[in-house]
Write an enzyme that holds these catalytic residues in place. Structure first.
Site: not given
Length: 554
Positions: A194, A279, A434, A475, A478
């Site tokens: 972020d 999520e 993820t 996806e 990292l």
């Protein structure tokens, strides 16, 4: 006769069939990767940072003899130690699969978090347009963008500003790209990756100052303003609206505002934010309260609304004294074996523990059920998706403590993801998962204390979804720029020899940035896109030594 020391591998007698099977250099290559090797022996994953070298020494040629340390002298042992310290380049590399002709998996790229500023204006439109042109030139299918609740409905309830998003969507359409849009009902900031701060709407924060129980709360009473507690899904505490009514109004406004983009199929999918980071999970590991990887996290059920639900469930069970959270889970950064609740044989698997975890995980599933039902009303005829996080640390323990605090009731004796997959199937919702680029042995090397197994977790979750006959997208967790990371994604996207022909429905790359656009990195990315599309690439066996990024998972 040549003699090879394999003292680093215990119980040599048990390894004879394995060693015999690997007597040629080609078989050595099939077990040893670029950095490490792994294999399963009687159900256990055997690995170490030097595993590739040790096993290369264990792959003896026909006629050689395997001996123990006590059968050779110090001079021979020193020679073996020298061999173990040689560079990895002496180990044959694992040949990569050729993905030519495999199913076409669309590739999307996630746009920067701050692509729309707090005034709902498109930031740096010229630079973004040039980057999108480059993505289009390598046949990327589309982009994913967060539509932030804290920007669009920032000041006044039911007053929505979509200006910047309309400008962005026009550019995307002009370039012939598709859009995946995330209904982001959470705060941005404070998590790994972020780089901007986008809080919840100001009017919601004001309500929270008067009634802090609208936020998730831990056992010490600390509030988490990252998203709203699911305890107010059906409570009229948001200016006479419930939380799910607020979400529905927001989604309806988006659907009306961008009707033309739905009609011409520019918007291919809507992902529904269901918790922190968008999520479906509890905010069980917040960095703002000192959590560090691989801490187990803490349960987040101590707001008055969730506690009321817990007390009611305990009374209905006939044990009203169970209407409280566990008191022996320690802190965010504890290890499972240091707690009375999560240790092997701990209370998590006792009568009360099973009751509490069933209630806690069901609360999560019920929230997803409610919001996705309304999402289908708002976006009828459009594909919708929900995102699950990859809580892979402590996966190799009995309790799976980090998953439990996040709301996934998935200890070693229970499948915690099938009930979630069934709920998604009910609403014909795709699962976005993820951490598909992470390798278990890398985690073992970098964070051995975490007892992590991202590969095992990915395998479990993807198959739970496929068994429920729902679409699965994914996806990366990292930043990923190296060929090894891309190859791991490809392996998960298109499982080898899957008898049912299962593969991912789409992949979203996290995320568009200047580092990705650098020549060497972008060449690797272009090559990856081609392979995801099933196209041929040259020199697909070429090995790249560039190291993957090893940061703490979020």
């Amino acid at each position: 006769m040549n003699m090879v020391n394999v003292s680093s591998v215990q119980l040599l007698g048990s390894w004879k069939p394995f060693i015999s099977a690997c007597s040629s250099s080609s078989k050595v290559a099939s077990f040893c990767g670029a950095r490490q090797c792994s294999f399963r022996f009687k159900g256990s994953l055997i690995s170490s940072p030097k595993c590739n070298r040790v096993m290369a020494l264990a792959m003896v040629k026909e006629g050689e003899e395997v001996v123990r340390d006590d059968q050779i002298g110090e001079e021979s042992a020193a020679a073996v130690a020298s061999d173990l310290n040689k560079d990895d380049e002496v180990i044959p590399q694992l040949p990569e699969r050729d993905f030519t002709g495999t199913p076409y998996v669309p590739v999307y790229v996630m746009l920067p978090l701050g692509v729309i500023n707090m005034d709902c204006e498109l930031a740096n439109p010229n630079e973004l347009k040039e980057q999108l042109k480059i993505l289009k030139s390598v046949n990327v299918d589309g982009v994913m963008v967060d539509c932030w609740w804290g920007i669009v409905e920032s000041h006044t309830p039911n007053q929505y500003n979509w200006t910047g998003y309309r400008s962005l969507f026009h550019i995307v359409r002009e370039l012939g790209l598709k859009l995946q849009v995330v209904m982001s009902f959470h705060e941005c900031g404070g998590n790994v990756g972020d780089d901007v701060h986008i809080p919840l709407p100001k009017w919601v924060i004001e309500i929270g100052q008067m009634n802090p129980d609208i936020f998730f709360t831990d056992r010490e009473g600390r509030r988490n303003s990252e998203c709203l507690t699911w305890g107010i899904d059906k409570e009229r505490v948001l200016r006479r609206r419930t939380a799910v009514e607020v979400y529905l109004d927001y989604m309806r406004s988006f659907r009306v505002e961008f009707d033309d983009f739905f009609e011409d199929a520019v918007i291919s999918e809507i992902e529904i934010g269901l918790g922190p980071c968008g999520e479906l999970r509890y905010p069980s590991y917040p960095a703002q309260y000192g959590w560090e990887y691989p801490g187990i996290g803490e349960f987040q059920c101590y707001d008055k609304y969730m506690m009321k639900s817990l007390q009611k469930a305990a009374e209905e069970r006939g044990h009203p004294f169970w209407g409280k959270g566990p008191d022996n889970t320690d802190s965010y950064n504890s290890s499972p074996h240091d707690t009375g609740f999560f240790r092997d044989g701990g209370e998590y698997d006792g009568y009360y523990g099973r009751f509490f975890l069933n209630w806690y995980s069901k609360f999560l599933i019920d929230h997803g059920d409610r919001v996705l039902a309304l999402a289908n009303l708002a976006f009828e005829g459009t594909l919708i998706a929900a995102k699950l996080s990859g809580i892979h640390w402590w996966y190799k323990t009995a309790s799976h403590a980090a998953e439990l605090t996040a709301g996934f009731y998935n200890p070693s004796n229970r499948d915690g993801y099938s009930p979630i997959a069934s709920m998604l199937k009910k609403h014909e919702t795709a699962l976005n998962f993820t951490c598909v680029e992470l390798r278990t042995l890398d985690q073992h090397e970098d964070f051995p204390e975490a007892l992590a197994d991202p590969e095992g977790l990915v395998w479990q979750v993807l198959n739970a979804a496929w068994d429920a006959s729902i679409r699965v997208a994914s996806e990366n967790a990292l930043p990923c720029y190296d060929r090894e990371g891309y190859y791991k994604i490809l392996e998960n996207a298109k499982p080898f020899n899957n008898p049912d022909g299962r593969h991912l429905s789409a992949f979203c790359y996290l995320r568009l940035c200047s580092t990705l656009m650098e020549d060497g990195n972008f060449s690797e990315f272009e090559r990856f896109v081609k392979r995801m599309h099933g196209e041929s690439v040259t020199q697909f066996n070429q090995h790249v030594t560039k190291e993957a990024s090893h940061e703490s998972p979020s």
